[in-house]
Design an enzyme around this catalytic site. Structure first.
Site, PDB file in Angstrom:
ATOM      1  N   GLY A   1      31.078  11.761  38.880  1.00  0.00           N
ATOM      2  CA  GLY A   1      32.118  11.935  37.779  1.00  0.00           C
ATOM      3  C   GLY A   1      32.745  13.445  37.715  1.00  0.00           C
ATOM      4  O   GLY A   1      33.651  13.835  38.694  1.00  0.00           O
ATOM      5  N   CYS A   2      32.346  14.150  36.840  1.00  0.00           N
ATOM      6  CA  CYS A   2      32.663  15.315  36.719  1.00  0.00           C
ATOM      7  C   CYS A   2      32.312  16.445  37.474  1.00  0.00           C
ATOM      8  O   CYS A   2      33.009  17.501  37.851  1.00  0.00           O
ATOM      9  CB  CYS A   2      32.016  15.871  35.235  1.00  0.00           C
ATOM     10  SG  CYS A   2      33.093  14.917  33.909  1.00  0.00           S
TER      11      CYS A   2
END
Length: 213
Positions: free
Chosen positions: A153-154
């Site tokens: 994700g991030c």
């Protein structure tokens, strides 16, 4: 003679994406979203990523000793997530990061010190909608070393944006984590192929130590 589709995946990618860039001269270390949510067994975001945090903390200690800038990112939303846009609308577990929630706090052991740069964000990338790129550029940084949660994700989003902003980018394998090994390994594989060098903790520590000389 077989086509690329007939090759083993590793051989296929090595043939096209085997390049390694290395490190630059002026690094910054970024710790992405090490929040209590990922370490609380009662939280929907629990990921069992204690080893990644321990690795990131060792890297932060080495960076501090070498006077290398350290950036800590946090995800933070207003009540109801009204500043979270479509991301908050889609990903319901982001409610864990509403300001005031215990799960939104930095993980145990990760306390910002005065010289750390804290970046608050609402979207996956630490660069999107923040001053991070301008801050690093003003400091003369040419290399961004990434750690954090989650790999798929991030970390990935920040990796792509770091490269896109012109920074030589490295991702430290042991200092990243995800809720499942499959997305973790797949995204490390893909980042290493296209956007960054995926390096070991030992490689990153040696690089930071060299900055002291």
């Amino acid at each position: 003679m077989g086509t690329a589709l007939d090759q083993d995946l590793g051989d296929n990618y090595r043939a096209a994406y085997s390049n390694r860039v290395g490190f630059g001269k002026r690094p910054a270390l970024v710790l992405i979203d090490f929040a209590k949510a990922y370490f609380d067994p009662d939280c929907i975001l629990y990921a069992g990523v204690e080893a990644a945090l321990a690795s990131a903390l060792r890297l932060r200690e080495a960076a501090h000793k070498a006077d290398i800038p350290v950036v800590l990112t946090e995800v933070t939303y207003q009540p109801g997530g009204r500043n979270g846009g479509r991301f908050f609308e889609k990903a319901k577990p982001l409610a864990c990061f509403v300001k005031g929630e215990k799960t939104a706090e930095f993980a145990d052991g990760l306390v910002p010190v005065p010289k750390d740069i804290v970046v608050s964000k609402q979207y996956p990338s630490a660069f999107f909608g923040t001053s991070l790129a301008s801050t690093l550029t003003a400091m003369g940084i040419d290399t961004v070393v990434l750690t954090g949660l989650t790999t798929s994700g991030c970390v990935r989003a920040t990796c792509v944006d770091s490269m896109s902003h012109g920074f030589t980018t490295a991702v430290v394998r042991e200092a990243c984590g995800d809720r499942h090994p499959a997305p973790h390994e797949a995204n490390l594989f893909d980042m290493n192929a296209k956007y960054a060098d995926v390096v070991s903790e030992d490689e990153a520590l040696a690089y930071f130590t060299s900055a002291l000389k």
